[in-house]
Design an enzyme around this catalytic site. Sequence first.
Site, PDB file in Angstrom:
ATOM      1  N   GLU A 131       2.539  -3.300  -2.275  1.00 17.81           N
ATOM      2  CA  GLU A 131       2.129  -4.645  -2.525  1.00 17.81           C
ATOM      3  C   GLU A 131       3.243  -5.500  -2.144  1.00 17.81           C
ATOM      4  OE1 GLU A 131      -0.105  -7.342  -6.157  1.00 17.81           O
ATOM      5  OE2 GLU A 131       1.617  -5.711  -6.780  1.00 17.81           O
ATOM      6  N   GLU A 267       1.162  -1.056 -10.071  1.00 20.17           N
ATOM      7  CA  GLU A 267      -0.139  -0.610 -10.553  1.00 20.17           C
ATOM      8  C   GLU A 267      -1.153   0.075  -9.713  1.00 20.17           C
ATOM      9  OE1 GLU A 267       0.561  -4.099  -9.861  1.00 20.17           O
ATOM     10  OE2 GLU A 267      -1.258  -5.235  -9.221  1.00 20.17           O
ATOM     11  N   HIS A 300       1.070  -3.513 -19.314  1.00 19.79           N
ATOM     12  CA  HIS A 300       0.874  -4.502 -18.010  1.00 19.79           C
ATOM     13  C   HIS A 300       0.074  -3.602 -17.155  1.00 19.79           C
ATOM     14  CE1 HIS A 300       1.754  -8.127 -15.588  1.00 19.79           C
ATOM     15  NE2 HIS A 300       1.866  -7.199 -14.597  1.00 19.79           N
ATOM     16  N   GLU A 301       0.575  -2.741 -16.819  1.00 20.84           N
ATOM     17  CA  GLU A 301       0.232  -2.067 -15.400  1.00 20.84           C
ATOM     18  C   GLU A 301      -1.001  -1.304 -15.816  1.00 20.84           C
ATOM     19  OE1 GLU A 301       1.676  -3.069 -12.887  1.00 20.84           O
ATOM     20  OE2 GLU A 301       3.620  -3.530 -13.767  1.00 20.84           O
ATOM     21  N   GLU A 323      -2.083 -11.111 -12.028  1.00 23.93           N
ATOM     22  CA  GLU A 323      -0.903 -11.133 -12.857  1.00 23.93           C
ATOM     23  C   GLU A 323      -0.657 -11.827 -14.134  1.00 23.93           C
ATOM     24  OE1 GLU A 323       1.042  -8.802 -12.283  1.00 23.93           O
ATOM     25  OE2 GLU A 323       0.849  -8.199 -10.062  1.00 23.93           O
TER      26      GLU A 323
HETATM   27  N1  BES Z   1       1.949  -6.014  -9.271  1.00 24.84           N
HETATM   28  C1  BES Z   1       3.175  -6.104  -9.649  1.00 24.84           C
HETATM   29  C2  BES Z   1       4.527  -5.180  -8.985  1.00 24.84           C
HETATM   30  C3  BES Z   1       4.776  -6.275  -7.924  1.00 24.84           C
HETATM   31  C4  BES Z   1       5.565  -7.405  -8.001  1.00 24.84           C
HETATM   32  C5  BES Z   1       4.527  -5.988  -6.547  1.00 24.84           C
HETATM   33  C6  BES Z   1       5.861  -8.192  -7.058  1.00 24.84           C
HETATM   34  C7  BES Z   1       4.778  -6.697  -5.678  1.00 24.84           C
HETATM   35  C8  BES Z   1       5.686  -7.863  -5.817  1.00 24.84           C
HETATM   36  C9  BES Z   1       3.279  -5.608 -11.287  1.00 24.84           C
HETATM   37  O1  BES Z   1       1.947  -5.422 -11.812  1.00 24.84           O
HETATM   38  C10 BES Z   1       4.234  -6.401 -12.148  1.00 24.84           C
HETATM   39  O2  BES Z   1       3.697  -7.270 -12.412  1.00 24.84           O
HETATM   40  N2  BES Z   1       5.340  -5.754 -12.446  1.00 24.84           N
HETATM   41  C11 BES Z   1       6.263  -6.554 -13.132  1.00 24.84           C
HETATM   42  C12 BES Z   1       6.358  -6.170 -14.410  1.00 24.84           C
HETATM   43  C13 BES Z   1       5.376  -6.627 -15.351  1.00 24.84           C
HETATM   44  C14 BES Z   1       5.451  -6.035 -16.954  1.00 24.84           C
HETATM   45  C15 BES Z   1       5.568  -8.121 -15.510  1.00 24.84           C
HETATM   46  C16 BES Z   1       7.372  -6.437 -12.390  1.00 24.84           C
HETATM   47  O3  BES Z   1       7.731  -5.610 -11.508  1.00 24.84           O
HETATM   48  O4  BES Z   1       8.747  -7.149 -12.879  1.00 24.84           O
HETATM   49 ZN    ZN Z   2       1.313  -7.028 -12.628  1.00 26.05          ZN
END
Ligand code: BES
Ligand code: ZN
Length: 851
Positions: A131, A267, A300-301, A323
């Site tokens: 992603e 995720e 979250h995931e 998100e």
């Molecule tokens: N889908 C995101 C990971 C992501 C973030 C992929 C930015 C590509 C670019 C994942 O679900 C996510 O939101 N991760 C957060 C942690 C969450 C608990 C807020 C992160 O990586 O900070």
């Molecule tokens: Zn997320």
Amino acid sequence: MDPYRLPRHVRPIRYDLRLEPDLTTLTFTGDETVTLEVQEATAEIVLNAVDLAFGEATLSNARGESHRGTPIVDEAGERCRITFASRIAPGTWQLRLAFTGTLNDKLRGFYRSSYKDPTGEARLMAATQFEATDARRAFPCWDEPAFKAVFAVTLVIDPQLTAVSNTSIVSERVERGRKVVTFADTMKMSTYLVAFVVGELEATDAVLVGRTPVRVWCVPGKRHLAAFGHEIGVASLRFFEDYYGVPYPSDKLDLLAIPDFAAGAMENLGAITFRETALLVDARAASHAELERVADVVAHENAHMWFGDLVTMTWWNGIWLNEAFATFMEILAVDAWKPEWQRWTTFGVSRAAALSVDGLHSTRPIEFHVEAPRDADAMFDVLTYEKGASVLRMLEQYLGATVFRDGVREYLRRHAYDNAETGDLWAALGRAANQPIPEVMDAWIFQPGYPLVSARLDGNQLVLSQQRFTYLPEPLPGSTPTPRNQLWQVPVQVRFSASGRSSAERRLLVGTDIRLAVPERLDSVLVNEGGHGFYRVRYSGELLERLLGGSSGLAAIERFNLVNDAWAVTVAGHMTLTDYLELTARFRGERDRNVWSVLLASFALLNRIVEPEHRPRLAALVRDRVAPAFAELGWTPRSGEDELTRQLRGDLVRALGALGDDRAVQARAAALYAGAAADLDPNVLPALIGVLAYAGDAARYDEFSKKFRSASTPQEEQRYLYALAAFRQRELLGQTLERAINGEFRTQDAPFVVRSLLTSVYGRELAWEFVKTHWDTMERQYPKAGLRRLAEGVVGLATPELERDVHAFFQARRPEFGGKTLEQYLEQLRIAVRLRERESTALTKYLARFA
Ligand code: BES
Ligand code: ZN
């Protein structure tokens, strides 16, 4: 035509994908057969690919027809055009492609990660992060979320290694000395959710949730740190199956800790990847904040397995559907798991972070136009996550939790294995609520900013009016003008206290103002009862006095919002700094950790704008405000103390010892640290480390460097790493900066260390010079999101001279962070410098009493 979108007349249905990574040559070879639906006759097929070399391309169908294709790579466009000598007829075809690539060190696509095994030997593993748009770096594909397909993955690996992908293993055999691992078909899903991890991995035993086995994976020697993450993994999976009313959509759930990881976690369906600090933890040694982080991220995931994976936004403009929802559900799940953590109260801190960015002219609506990949990357910000989750919480409270949940269930059932847009969510919620949702919600999603609700008394009426809140009266020169006369439909909940009794009233503020009848013998009025609203409140002097004066019985979140809003209107110039500082004096008796976090953050901002010669007086002010609470709490926890109070102790130690420069606290911190660390409360230890760094010398720096290298948990490593940025001596901070580019710190962490130095009043000049000099190196070394986060540190360069220099540098460099990122940093910097220019004299005068 949009150069970033693929033509839609050829669509993938299924990928049979075989990849062979080689950890010694750092390359991989791949072979895929993509089953396609050709909808219009065509002589070319266009798909995404980056940094891949192509071998043969053939297209064939069940009737035995076959065409040889010629792949032409367009690196800049991140795509490959496969041309054919004749037109391909509509129907189902199979495209077979051979390709090779490298296991890169940029933490995206198919990449390598390094770690030390338990004997201290350096090792490598391979992992993926796709992603937003990096699946195309691992295999040629239709890399847009709306091209959903089934993935059948086979990994060919060294027989000593283990491979994990999205689904269970269906066969494993050895062929010519290589292990061939075949995974079950995935559900129909988007490319960005595919994952593979290959290495010497260890797993916990599986725990079954219904029929789903849940496991935690890590590199050798860390399995003893998996229990806590495993527990919340299991608990949140149960919670979500129940809440969503839809079974978990895959056949197993693996949670994998990857030593090098750009984001916090990802995720991938059935194979969620994490950075180690977000999954592995020693629950007895960790602070509350560190545990909460693990619980949040895991929940979250898991929430995404449905919201995001099963139902996916059609395009990246709708990423908030993923998100914001996952963030909202994360809090709901963690709150259900550990109610004593008061997760919704603490969520106020996240809401406040969103209010802060959304108070900029350079903010953006939650849903925002996206074209290029870098614009997609820029969408993963506080507006998507925290503002998005806040407005969902506001809507949930407005509709009622059950109605809201029913709407969510219907949305998921209706759009399963498919894509959806904001309107689809409103429609489902609207059917459950039996009322139109877009009227109330569209302004919150499609308009930038939020209202400032002003409250005043007019006779026996309460007048509430709205106008957009911004910190600056005008946008910075050269940026997009702000829309005028914006309005929202604001669900307001007002609490009147009169004659010792309180009564609540819920109204929708539509238009510029409304009037509410006030009960007789009014004591006080609180707007935004419960604190769920995404807006700020400005009370008239009279109403504020009534709130603060009487025993108005405000809940912690309400006091939090009160102080937070007061500070915001001060920074915006609607309240004097002197009045704000007087207000803080009334909170000496405060015992809530979140309220203290606002107070302390405001002192920290003042510390960035105070003239250096007055800094000792500001420290004295901090001691004056904080000392009474700390005196009452003491150094050691009492039995029966709640989690937030334990955390507060750590926060106050840190505030007194560093910002407050309290010599007695520093001395006691050193003594405690030298004693039995095991006896210390895990919430106090991280604060002690911070205080000792602040007060420390070269010997302490060396000691902490060693601790960083020999740390036994990811959290311990992280504490010492950031401590290396918390010293005051230039030569020590210079060493830390050097280590941020010489390979000593992981590139997943180094940008954050540099950011921390940019916001330190002792490190900022040095760090800024360093960043300017080594920008190219950093750009080359760090993952792309890292540089964007690093650059955020410029908001700490709050002097007029530095501000000018920041502008000059970015004028020359024009970094492409995507979206409005850079504009936002510059506006935040302007706000801080303007506060300095406006309030400097008042601050100096106020501080004179602490001479
Ligand atoms: N889908 C995101 C990971 C992501 C973030 C992929 C930015 C590509 C670019 C994942 O679900 C996510 O939101 N991760 C957060 C942690 C969450 C608990 C807020 C992160 O990586 O900070
Ligand atoms: Zn997320």
